[in-house]
Design a protein around this motif. Structure first.
Motif, PDB file in Angstrom:
ATOM      1  N   UNK A  75      43.227  41.147  38.158  1.00 20.95           N
ATOM      2  CA  UNK A  75      43.142  42.154  37.099  1.00 20.95           C
ATOM      3  C   UNK A  75      42.337  43.354  37.584  1.00 20.95           C
ATOM      4  N   UNK A  76      41.214  43.112  38.246  1.00 22.91           N
ATOM      5  CA  UNK A  76      40.373  44.207  38.738  1.00 22.91           C
ATOM      6  C   UNK A  76      41.122  45.037  39.769  1.00 22.91           C
ATOM      7  N   UNK A  77      41.796  44.378  40.708  1.00 22.39           N
ATOM      8  CA  UNK A  77      42.521  45.142  41.732  1.00 22.39           C
ATOM      9  C   UNK A  77      43.659  45.951  41.118  1.00 22.39           C
ATOM     10  N   UNK A  78      44.299  45.412  40.096  1.00 21.21           N
ATOM     11  CA  UNK A  78      45.377  46.138  39.420  1.00 21.21           C
ATOM     12  C   UNK A  78      44.814  47.370  38.697  1.00 21.21           C
ATOM     13  N   UNK A  79      43.665  47.216  38.028  1.00 23.60           N
ATOM     14  CA  UNK A  79      43.048  48.339  37.326  1.00 23.60           C
ATOM     15  C   UNK A  79      42.556  49.404  38.302  1.00 23.60           C
ATOM     16  N   UNK A  80      41.987  48.984  39.420  1.00 27.44           N
ATOM     17  CA  UNK A  80      41.526  49.941  40.431  1.00 27.44           C
ATOM     18  C   UNK A  80      42.708  50.731  40.972  1.00 27.44           C
TER      19      UNK A  80
END
Length: 82
Positions: A35-40
């Protein structure tokens, strides 16, 4: 569809494999690092064109303008209350 036990067992096993794959995909998508990598990646795409690698100055200027507006509003409110 056949009612033979071997056919039913094969169908059940195929359904299990599909469900296992679906569960693995859901676990991967819901993992915090994913989720974090997708948001970044979304934020980077907002400020940098993914195709050319060039910065998107219009979006950068909008963000800087918004930040400066909030800071100016804070300064004005502080002066009014003092």
């Amino acid at each position: 569809m056949s009612n033979q036990p071997s056919d039913i067992e094969r169908e059940i096993e195929e359904a299990r494999e599909r469900l296992a794959g679906t569960i693995d995909q859901l676990l991967y998508r819901s993992h915090p690092k994913t989720i974090i990598s997708r948001e970044i990646a979304q934020v980077k795409a907002y400020y940098v064109d993914p195709e050319t690698g060039e910065p998107r100055t219009d979006n950068i200027l909008k963000t800087v303008g918004g930040i400066l507006g909030v800071v100016a509003l804070g300064i004005v409110l502080r002066k009014i209350t003092n």
